[in-house]
Write a protein that holds these residues in place. Structure first.
Motif, PDB file in Angstrom:
ATOM      1  N   LYS A 124       0.690  -1.215  -0.131  1.00 59.03           N
ATOM      2  CA  LYS A 124       0.248   0.148  -0.072  1.00 59.03           C
ATOM      3  C   LYS A 124       0.976   1.297  -0.125  1.00 59.03           C
ATOM      4  CE  LYS A 124      -3.931   1.922   2.386  1.00 59.03           C
ATOM      5  NZ  LYS A 124      -3.368   3.290   3.016  1.00 59.03           N
ATOM      6  N   THR A 125       1.920   1.271   0.794  1.00 60.23           N
ATOM      7  CA  THR A 125       2.845   2.411   0.901  1.00 60.23           C
ATOM      8  C   THR A 125       3.487   2.621  -0.642  1.00 60.23           C
ATOM      9  OG1 THR A 125       3.403   2.239   3.490  1.00 60.23           O
ATOM     10  CG2 THR A 125       4.725   3.553   2.095  1.00 60.23           C
ATOM     11  N   LYS A 137       2.535   1.678  -3.603  1.00 56.92           N
ATOM     12  CA  LYS A 137       1.652   2.164  -4.251  1.00 56.92           C
ATOM     13  C   LYS A 137       1.127   3.760  -4.264  1.00 56.92           C
ATOM     14  CE  LYS A 137      -0.084  -2.230  -5.912  1.00 56.92           C
ATOM     15  NZ  LYS A 137      -1.211  -3.149  -6.224  1.00 56.92           N
ATOM     16  N   GLU A 138       1.145   4.074  -2.776  1.00 55.84           N
ATOM     17  CA  GLU A 138       0.727   5.462  -2.424  1.00 55.84           C
ATOM     18  C   GLU A 138       1.919   6.510  -2.943  1.00 55.84           C
ATOM     19  OE1 GLU A 138      -0.964   5.318   1.216  1.00 55.84           O
ATOM     20  OE2 GLU A 138      -2.883   4.349   0.460  1.00 55.84           O
ATOM     21  N   SER A 139       3.116   5.920  -2.953  1.00 56.35           N
ATOM     22  CA  SER A 139       4.026   6.852  -3.060  1.00 56.35           C
ATOM     23  C   SER A 139       4.276   7.498  -4.475  1.00 56.35           C
ATOM     24  CB  SER A 139       5.545   5.851  -3.111  1.00 56.35           C
ATOM     25  OG  SER A 139       5.655   5.084  -4.243  1.00 56.35           O
ATOM     26  N   GLU A 140       5.008   8.641  -4.575  1.00 59.78           N
ATOM     27  CA  GLU A 140       5.222   9.229  -5.832  1.00 59.78           C
ATOM     28  C   GLU A 140       6.293   8.928  -6.559  1.00 59.78           C
ATOM     29  OE1 GLU A 140       4.241  13.902  -4.955  1.00 59.78           O
ATOM     30  OE2 GLU A 140       5.235  13.094  -3.476  1.00 59.78           O
ATOM     31  N   GLU A 171       3.944  -0.921 -10.799  1.00 57.01           N
ATOM     32  CA  GLU A 171       4.332   0.476 -10.822  1.00 57.01           C
ATOM     33  C   GLU A 171       5.110   1.216 -11.768  1.00 57.01           C
ATOM     34  OE1 GLU A 171       2.955   2.159  -7.719  1.00 57.01           O
ATOM     35  OE2 GLU A 171       2.158   0.449  -8.300  1.00 57.01           O
ATOM     36  N   LYS A 207       5.243   5.308 -12.843  1.00 58.19           N
ATOM     37  CA  LYS A 207       5.962   5.799 -11.858  1.00 58.19           C
ATOM     38  C   LYS A 207       7.574   6.025 -11.750  1.00 58.19           C
ATOM     39  CE  LYS A 207       3.926   5.099  -7.750  1.00 58.19           C
ATOM     40  NZ  LYS A 207       3.555   4.579  -6.559  1.00 58.19           N
TER      41      LYS A 207
END
Length: 201
Positions: free
Chosen positions: A33-34, A36-39, A68, A73
């Motif tokens: 989750k972390t 996937k939520e990162s920039e 990703e 990303k």
């Protein structure tokens, strides 16, 4: 936030310290989750290719990273992390990498002292935003025994010379690899990390 993949292959703290100096928020993580939520993502690494791939697989990370990559990303591989982007490594065997980029990882020529450990300049092969603030008189810090070969020349941004040409910076779309350690490369390394941070925003 930049997700630093913390899979037990290297000293992540020096990298995180460098990012903090640049006011770039980062988090050491293997949490899906972390990530996937990162920039953006940084895949660092020191040590053996096969051991690193095993650790990534045990954490279920290759599939997450592949997802990703496809999303576009920004992902930065450092040292062994860059080598893991490629198809195959011949370090103490024949091992499959993450398959993100075409190429192989082979031992540096025995015509020079191995491991390659020390400061070298970069030779630019093409103009790219990542290199705008980097000069060919700048030195960066290498520690490695293997290098990328048989790669797509269009991805090569900069190289260094040590027993032959060594790809030092590669880029293909959102994938960036640095064979050296930018976090240990003084002002030049910090500038490269700063530029990476600017690419994220």
């Amino acid at each position: 936030m930049i997700a630093i993949i913390d899979y037990g292959a290297g000293n992540m703290k020096s990298l995180q310290f460098a990012l903090n100096r640049l006011h770039l928020d980062s988090r050491l993580t293997v949490d899906e989750k972390t990530i996937k939520e990162s920039e953006a993502i940084i895949l660092p690494g020191v040590g053996a290719f096969h051991d690193a791939m095993q650790s990534l697989r045990l954490a279920g990370l290759p599939e997450i990273l592949q997802s990703e990559v496809k999303r576009g990303k920004p992902i930065l591989g450092i040292c062994l992390g860059m080598q893991l982007f490629y198809e195959t490594s011949y370090e103490d065997g024949n091992w499959e990498g993450l398959q993100f980029l075409e190429g192989e990882v082979k031992r540096i020529s025995d015509s020079v002292k191995v491991p390659h450990m020390g400061w070298n300049t970069l030779t630019k092969h093409q103009d790219a935003p990542l290199l705008n603030q980097v000069d060919e008189t700048d030195y960066v810090y290498f520690v490695h025994s293997y290098k990328v070969v048989n790669h797509d020349k269009k991805t090569l941004l900069a190289s260094t010379s040590y027993g032959g040409e060594i790809p030092a910076i590669v880029q293909h779309n959102n994938l960036i690899g640095m064979q050296f350690h930018p976090e240990k490369s003084g002002a030049a390394g910090l500038q490269l990390l700063k530029t990476f941070g600017e690419m994220i925003s």
